[in-house]
Design a protein around this motif. Structure first.
Motif, PDB file in Angstrom:
ATOM      1  N   LEU A 312      32.181  39.002  46.585  1.00  0.00           N
ATOM      2  CA  LEU A 312      31.561  38.226  45.575  1.00  0.00           C
ATOM      3  C   LEU A 312      31.993  38.553  44.215  1.00  0.00           C
ATOM      4  O   LEU A 312      32.330  37.539  43.303  1.00  0.00           O
ATOM      5  CB  LEU A 312      30.004  38.618  45.599  1.00  0.00           C
ATOM      6  CG  LEU A 312      29.029  37.842  44.711  1.00  0.00           C
ATOM      7  CD1 LEU A 312      29.035  36.626  45.493  1.00  0.00           C
ATOM      8  CD2 LEU A 312      27.514  38.365  44.888  1.00  0.00           C
ATOM      9  N   THR A 580      25.887  33.740  42.096  1.00  0.00           N
ATOM     10  CA  THR A 580      25.077  33.186  42.984  1.00  0.00           C
ATOM     11  C   THR A 580      26.109  32.486  44.206  1.00  0.00           C
ATOM     12  O   THR A 580      27.198  32.691  44.020  1.00  0.00           O
ATOM     13  CB  THR A 580      24.397  31.778  42.462  1.00  0.00           C
ATOM     14  OG1 THR A 580      25.425  30.879  42.191  1.00  0.00           O
ATOM     15  CG2 THR A 580      23.589  32.198  41.306  1.00  0.00           C
ATOM     16  N   LEU A 581      25.343  32.096  45.273  1.00  0.00           N
ATOM     17  CA  LEU A 581      26.309  31.888  46.238  1.00  0.00           C
ATOM     18  C   LEU A 581      27.328  30.765  46.139  1.00  0.00           C
ATOM     19  O   LEU A 581      28.328  30.637  46.581  1.00  0.00           O
ATOM     20  CB  LEU A 581      25.415  31.049  47.498  1.00  0.00           C
ATOM     21  CG  LEU A 581      24.301  32.120  48.147  1.00  0.00           C
ATOM     22  CD1 LEU A 581      23.283  31.275  48.766  1.00  0.00           C
ATOM     23  CD2 LEU A 581      24.947  32.879  48.881  1.00  0.00           C
ATOM     24  N   ALA A 582      26.971  29.895  45.097  1.00  0.00           N
ATOM     25  CA  ALA A 582      27.794  28.508  44.754  1.00  0.00           C
ATOM     26  C   ALA A 582      29.387  29.344  44.347  1.00  0.00           C
ATOM     27  O   ALA A 582      30.527  28.561  44.340  1.00  0.00           O
ATOM     28  CB  ALA A 582      27.332  27.834  43.755  1.00  0.00           C
ATOM     29  N   VAL A 584      30.945  31.419  45.508  1.00  0.00           N
ATOM     30  CA  VAL A 584      31.783  32.008  46.608  1.00  0.00           C
ATOM     31  C   VAL A 584      32.451  30.822  47.044  1.00  0.00           C
ATOM     32  O   VAL A 584      33.684  30.783  47.292  1.00  0.00           O
ATOM     33  CB  VAL A 584      30.687  32.498  47.726  1.00  0.00           C
ATOM     34  CG1 VAL A 584      31.608  32.492  49.076  1.00  0.00           C
ATOM     35  CG2 VAL A 584      30.183  33.956  47.375  1.00  0.00           C
ATOM     36  N   TYR A 585      31.955  29.715  46.888  1.00  0.00           N
ATOM     37  CA  TYR A 585      32.489  28.347  47.316  1.00  0.00           C
ATOM     38  C   TYR A 585      33.337  27.734  46.237  1.00  0.00           C
ATOM     39  O   TYR A 585      34.223  27.002  46.297  1.00  0.00           O
ATOM     40  CB  TYR A 585      31.462  27.365  47.814  1.00  0.00           C
ATOM     41  CG  TYR A 585      30.731  27.902  49.133  1.00  0.00           C
ATOM     42  CD1 TYR A 585      31.401  27.796  50.277  1.00  0.00           C
ATOM     43  CD2 TYR A 585      29.415  28.312  49.217  1.00  0.00           C
ATOM     44  CE1 TYR A 585      31.017  28.170  51.628  1.00  0.00           C
ATOM     45  CE2 TYR A 585      28.849  28.743  50.239  1.00  0.00           C
ATOM     46  CZ  TYR A 585      29.483  28.708  51.367  1.00  0.00           C
ATOM     47  OH  TYR A 585      28.723  29.113  52.517  1.00  0.00           O
ATOM     48  N   THR A 713      35.657  29.782  54.491  1.00  0.00           N
ATOM     49  CA  THR A 713      34.774  29.645  53.616  1.00  0.00           C
ATOM     50  C   THR A 713      35.366  30.104  51.999  1.00  0.00           C
ATOM     51  O   THR A 713      36.105  31.042  51.818  1.00  0.00           O
ATOM     52  CB  THR A 713      33.644  31.100  53.624  1.00  0.00           C
ATOM     53  OG1 THR A 713      33.332  30.918  54.893  1.00  0.00           O
ATOM     54  CG2 THR A 713      32.590  30.867  52.788  1.00  0.00           C
TER      55      THR A 713
ATOM     56  N   ASN B  71      20.667  27.854  45.945  1.00  0.00           N
ATOM     57  CA  ASN B  71      21.607  28.614  45.251  1.00  0.00           C
ATOM     58  C   ASN B  71      21.380  29.709  44.827  1.00  0.00           C
ATOM     59  O   ASN B  71      21.302  30.100  43.916  1.00  0.00           O
ATOM     60  CB  ASN B  71      22.478  27.788  44.029  1.00  0.00           C
ATOM     61  CG  ASN B  71      23.786  28.354  43.703  1.00  0.00           C
ATOM     62  OD1 ASN B  71      24.145  29.149  44.315  1.00  0.00           O
ATOM     63  ND2 ASN B  71      24.059  28.047  42.463  1.00  0.00           N
ATOM     64  N   ALA B  72      21.001  30.736  45.946  1.00  0.00           N
ATOM     65  CA  ALA B  72      20.515  31.938  45.492  1.00  0.00           C
ATOM     66  C   ALA B  72      21.469  33.179  44.835  1.00  0.00           C
ATOM     67  O   ALA B  72      22.543  32.847  44.910  1.00  0.00           O
ATOM     68  CB  ALA B  72      19.901  32.706  46.741  1.00  0.00           C
ATOM     69  N   ALA B  74      23.552  35.812  45.209  1.00  0.00           N
ATOM     70  CA  ALA B  74      24.118  36.325  46.253  1.00  0.00           C
ATOM     71  C   ALA B  74      24.302  37.833  45.994  1.00  0.00           C
ATOM     72  O   ALA B  74      24.273  38.825  47.143  1.00  0.00           O
ATOM     73  CB  ALA B  74      25.410  35.943  46.419  1.00  0.00           C
TER      74      ALA B  74
END
Lengths: 719, 450
Positions: A312, A580-582, A584-585, A713, B71-72, B74
């Motif tokens: 991350l 945030t998760l976004a 990662v992408y 990913t 969109n948590a 991470a």
């Protein structure tokens, strides 16, 4: 001790019907009678029931009435198990669940704060209308409870009710009351209120969240008194504060900076997010520089955390580096891979290494990449090889060094390395025409090792382009033409163009091959691209050979290696979502998370936005908002880097797209460009030579994290 | 935030399923099993399918999975999952499939407490153990309203990590400075990377609510400190034995140089504002063991071992090794459990080894020759010579030559040169306390290419 009966899904281990099991458990539950003072028999039975519940069969639902009978026993442990059962099954049997409602309502008035909070927490999990409606009144009372633990539970409860029934909450005064609770003297309560408000904000476009400077300042002052999670919630809420003044933004950023030393990476990354955000509103360059300097060490320190957190941190480093290149002026060597790093960490480090490589450190980097090229993971090795080739294109003065490293690797004759190297060498030829052609011989030597379409197409391009310098170019082409019909379209297209180039440069050698290939392409193929291009060459050659030469062998626009730059709009958005998760992408947030509410930099007099940012966004294609298949959809980033992952010919298509886009905006020369922009350089000589092509060799397969475990990913920025 | 927490065993059986939002449906367990557990090609800890994101970590033989729908954050997700592992270990000793199966009710109880609507709540072990216990007997105190208030105050207070009523007859504090030294050396002997990841672990057995102040030979602090010598001489060894610390002793200050800490990260209890302002580490410690801080140092790293490998591939049938290792620390110290792993080609048939100290053994399952030296005194040098005979392979693929790696632990030595200067304890009862400090350097990723 008993052991959990954990394994009865389809085949019952005990030859016994589910009904039998339920009956037995029911009997066990009621067996203790008056003698069972500590309810130990009940507890054991309940534990078995809970275990069965998890193993995903619904048999236990028959015990619902019995469970409700147990709810009022004076044992918190029993109560908790019963409540868990209730939360699990209430949706399936709402009518039975209703019998538990009075018990919960009653518990909310208990003298024990833990019991009050437990009842409140539980009742709000139950997705049954009567429960939701029954919660409102007690909730209003408990929001003002004397115990902070109950109040923080009440704060989250509002967000829960909002999930169940948005309308009801909006028409009640719950949100206003929640807002009132921000004045609570207990920091944990305040942070819970903020988490709840931000949650509600995220679900509704109609609700706005604004925080003024004095509130923001107060929130920052209670940070040290909150738990690590509470700090994260407060920091996240600060993203809703819009500084009106550069000095305010600076002061706040400096007060948040100590959080960068927290041991919890959520606190660290969220602090980085807020500070980066505030930097948009800070005028003086000097302060920006000093803040940037503070962000770097904590990011690197996250590399000693568990691999998931490292990953991350690295993905975010890629992002931050594009926004604020001054942040990561570290020694590049901290990003070197350890042999035992998980593959996802290695691949991301590799991207960072590529981005951070300069003239000064390229020797160290090349030695390192060479090492990677000997590792076991094929995917990683290929990326390392590709990175070497891309560095040759990125750093002109070191191209020779990169090429030598590549040739060295090719000599080991490991097939996948040879194939990868062939592709990048093709790009190097395109970038630096008439400089490194003396290595053609070495490349051609390995022609037999190539079996992948992309590598074949690359070597065929080289043969065609330099047909006059390669002694037996016709023979080499003939070898490939022998299996023409078995090749993929990508290779066939390359063969067609290469044959035409051969004919133009060495008519005597090519005159037998060309008619044959044109015939195959126009008459014996189902592929429209191949047929059209075949016809085009045919007409061109038959009408005017001189023009044909000009078109086919024309000067090609230059290529660059900077294809991984995010467009400014996406970059801005992702920087508001650091951690945030976004990230990662590294894709526009709504492409991956459709329901996510968009974040944009809000205008204020203090906003420091560069002129380019605005001009760059004016002509950009809008991102597809309602795409049914987010992660596989094309990135509509026309900012000179369209990536269209559609398969083998995707590279050509995307280059053409970006080309047309840039041309359409820049010079309005669309009409003069018919087939301009095919990657193999079939034309383009007449086009706008100043426009940039982007090497898009990274699309050898479609990017589909949706499939098979998401091997790719987050690899938008493939090397 | 989180929609649910799932725990699986390695076979993919769902052991724990706790939903916190309506969008976390039971079938998601099947999806995770199919897409991640039974998929050998998983290459990322995060997987987004449609609107659902699975973030997982693996611990022992279980998978801990967080399900999110938005969109948590991470970082928060992974920190939470690791915290859950920590809690599991502190409750059950070991957090594995067996522990989960034997304690699933307690785990549900914990999950209900530490997550509300998917938002992490108080996760401090000390506080949680006041009202969530393995025996279930003690939880009787939670049935009493006044005791409960104490718990709730604790769980929401500013000192959530410490109970107020801690009492010890003898007040003691133990400080362990543990450094992991990382090295990456190229085949030509150049140091590509050398850095230190340090952690300071404290075991505090102190009564009441003690305010602690902690001082290191941190260059930035010493530079501020007019009295500090701020010398640049670097102490390689730090004297043997376990030191009983003099409080703020001038002697230790004079004995050591100072170190430059690249970055520090602190436990929740440390007042970060103070550290940022004047680099003073001040805190009220939790009771018992906790990690006070982590730090990173990259300058002047003392490498405890020098390794000089010579590896020659003789044709395709044989590899010859000669590995020399020298201890680069004071002869008063000695390292223990020194293990050198020397990679061999995949097609090694048999090996022969000779060593001047310790024992070497071929481990075919890891493609390694493992050379163990139980006790390695400072200044000494040992050599291993070995030969690996290779079987012929039809597909002659070049050997990837993975790096040689070391593991060891070395007491009373810090690679960074870090020293604890003082630990002061202030408590309103003004009791005296005894403090101990211990230093240890271990191999992190200590790799030498050849």
């Amino acid at each position: 001790m008993f052991t959990a009966p954990f394994v009865q899904t389809s085949l019952p281990i005990w030859a016994r019907s589910p009904q039998g099991k339920v009956a037995e458990l029911r009997q066990e539950l009621n067996s203790g009678g008056k003698k069972d003072k500590n309810y130990s028999a009940k507890k054991i039975a309940l534990k078995k029931i809970v275990a069965n519940m998890t193993m995903s069969n619904n048999d236990m639902i028959a015990l619902f009435p019995d469970i409700i009978d147990c709810m009022n026993l004076p044992s918190l442990e029993i109560k908790k198990m019963c409540f868990l059962f209730l939360v699990n099954y209430s949706r399936m049997k709402p009518d039975i669940a209703l019998n538990a409602l009075p018990i919960l309502i009653n518990d909310m008035e208990a003298s024990n704060p833990l019991v009050r909070a437990l009842a409140l927490r539980t009742i709000a999990y139950v997705h049954v209308r009567e429960f939701v409606e029954g919660t409102v009144q007690p909730l209003k009372r408990l929001m003002g409870d004397m115990d902070p633990y109950v109040r923080k539970t009440a704060a989250f409860c509002v967000a829960k009710l909002y999930e169940h029934d948005r309308k009801m909450v909006e028409t009640s005064d719950l949100i206003a009351r929640l807002n009132e609770m921000l004045k609570d003297e207990n920091p944990t309560v305040v942070s819970s209120v903020l988490a709840s408000l931000v949650d509600i904000w995220g679900r509704s476009e109609t609700i706005s969240l604004t925080i003024d400077y004095s509130s923001a300042s107060k929130l920052v002052s209670i940070l040290p008194d909150c738990s690590e999670w509470g700090q994260t919630y407060i920091l996240e809420s600060l993203m809703s504060y819009v500084p009106q003044d550069s000095a305010e933004a600076l002061l706040l950023a400096e007060r948040i900076a100590p959080r960068l030393s927290h041991s919890n990476s959520a606190v660290v990354l969220t602090s980085i997010r807020v500070i980066l955000y505030l930097m948009n509103y800070i005028a003086e360059e000097r302060h920006i520089t000093s803040l940037s300097r503070k962000l770097s060490p904590p990011l690197v320190t996250l590399l000693s955390k568990p691999p998931e957190v490292q990953y991350l941190a690295l993905r975010n480093a890629i992002l931050i580096l594009q926004k604020r290149p001054e942040v990561l002026r570290n020694d590049i060597r901290v990003f070197f891979c350890n042999y035992n790093d998980p593959i996802y960490v290695k691949v991301t480090k590799l991207e960072l290494i590529f981005m951070l490589t300069t003239k000064e450190n390229i020797s160290v980097v090349l030695a390192e990449l060479r090492e990677y090229a000997t590792e076991i993971d094929v995917h990683f090795v290929r990326k390392a090889v590709r990175a070497i080739g891309k560095l040759a294109i990125k750093i002109e003065s070191s191209a020779r060094q990169c090429i030598d490293t590549l040739l060295d690797l090719v000599n080991a004759k490991i097939p996948y390395i040879v194939q990868e190297a062939t592709v990048v060498i093709r790009n190097i030829f395109r970038k630096y025409p008439n400089q490194y052609e003396n290595i053609i011989g070495q490349v051609i030597q390995n022609i037999d090792e190539l079996d992948e379409p992309e590598a074949k197409a690359a070597v065929i391009w080289i043969i065609g382009q330099y047909a006059d310098r390669i002694e037996n170019s016709d023979g080499l082409l003939q070898d490939y033409l022998a299996t023409f019909h078995d090749e993929t379209v990508e290779v066939q297209l390359a063969l067609l163009t290469a044959t035409v180039k051969l004919f133009i440069q060495r008519p005597t050698k090519g005159q037998q091959l060309v008619p044959q290939v044109l015939k195959w392409c126009t008459e014996e193929t189902d592929d429209p691209d191949l047929r059209d291009r075949g016809y085009m060459y045919w007409r061109l050659l038959s009408t005017d050979p001189a023009t044909a030469r000009q078109v086919v062998m024309g000067q090609k626009p230059p290529i660059s290696a900077e294809s991984e730059k995010l467009d400014s709009r996406t970059l801005e958005e992702l920087c508001l979502n650091v951690g945030t998760l976004a990230t990662v992408y590294l894709k526009p947030v709504q492409q991956v998370f459709r329901s996510a509410r968009t974040r944009r930099l809000q205008y204020s007099p203090a906003l420091q936005k560069t002129h380019e940012d605005f001009t760059a966004t004016t002509w950009k294609l809008p991102a597809p908002v309602a795409n049914p298949n987010p992660a596989t959809s094309p990135t509509a980033a026309a900012n000179g880097s369209a990536t269209t992952p559609t398969g083998s010919s995707s590279a050509a298509v995307s280059v053409a797209d970006s080309y047309f886009n840039s041309v359409a905006v820049g010079t309005q020369q669309m009409a003069s460009l018919d087939l301009g922009g095919r990657e193999d350089g079939g034309a383009g000589g007449g086009g706008a030579p100043q426009s940039q092509y982007v090497v898009n060799q990274n699309q050898q397969q479609a990017y589909q994290p949706q499939l098979a475990g998401g091997s790719a990913t987050g690899e938008l920025l493939l090397l | 935030m989180l929609s649910g927490i799932l725990i699986f065993n390695q076979k993919g059986e769902n052991l724990i399923f706790r939903a916190f939002r309506n969008d976390c449906r039971p079938r998601l367990a099947d999806i995770f099993r199919i897409q991640v557990i039974s998929n050998p090609q998983v290459r990322s800890p995060i997987l987004t399918l449609g609107s659902t994101t699975f973030s997982h970590v693996k611990h022992e033989n279980i998978y801990l999975v967080a399900v999110t729908k938005s969109n948590a954050n991470a970082a928060l997700i992974f920190e939470f999952l690791y915290r859950l592992v920590l809690l599991g270990k502190s409750y059950f000793g070991k957090f594995d499939e067996e522990a989960v199966k034997n304690n699933f009710v307690l785990i549900y109880e914990l999950l209900d407490e530490i997550l509300d609507f998917g938002y992490p709540q108080n996760t401090e072990t000390d506080t949680l153990k006041m009202y969530i216990t393995t025996e279930g007997v003690k939880s009787a105190i939670a049935n009493n309203p006044t005791d409960s208030s104490r718990i709730t105050q604790q769980a929401t207070g500013a000192l959530s990590w410490r109970r107020a009523d801690v009492k010890y007859r003898k007040n003691e504090a133990f400080v362990d400075v543990i450094e992991d030294v990382n090295l990456l050396m190229s085949a030509t002997g150049t140091v590509l990377r050398a850095d230190v990841n340090g952690q300071i672990v404290m075991r505090a057995y102190l009564s009441g609510t003690p305010e602690c102040k902690f001082g290191l030979n941190d260059r930035l602090l010493l530079d501020n400190d007019a009295a500090g010598p701020g010398g640049s001489t670097r102490g390689g060894s730090l004297g043997g034995g376990e030191n009983k610390m003099g409080v703020g002793s001038a002697k230790t200050r004079a004995a050591a140089g100072s170190v430059t800490l690249e970055d520090c990260q602190f436990h929740q209890c440390v007042k970060l504002g103070r550290f940022d302002a004047d680099r003073i580490i001040s805190f009220v410690p939790p009771d018992g063991e906790f990690e006070l801080m982590r730090y990173r140092a990259t300058e002047n790293v003392n490498l405890p071992f020098k390794v000089h490998p010579i590896v020659r591939e003789i044709g395709t049938t044989k590899v010859e090794y000669s590995v020399a290792i020298k201890a680069n620390y004071s002869s008063k110290l000695f390292a223990t459990n020194v293990i050198i792993r020397i990679p061999t080609p995949l097609n090694t048939a048999k090996t022969t080894e000779r060593t001047s100290q310790g024992r070497a053994k071929y481990e075919p399952e890891h493609n390694n020759i493992v050379w163990k030296i139980a006790r390695f005194s400072g200044g000494s040098e040992y050599v291993l010579t070995a030969e690996a005979a290779l079987t012929s392979m039809t597909n002659q693929k070049a050997w990837s030559r993975p790096p040689l790696s070391l593991s060891f632990s070395l007491l009373m030595f810090t690679s960074s040169g870090l020293l604890v200067r003082y630990l002061k304890v202030f408590e309103k009862n003004n009791y005296s306390s005894v403090k101990w400090v211990r230093y240890m350097t271990r191999a992190g990723s200590y790799e030498i290419r050849f």
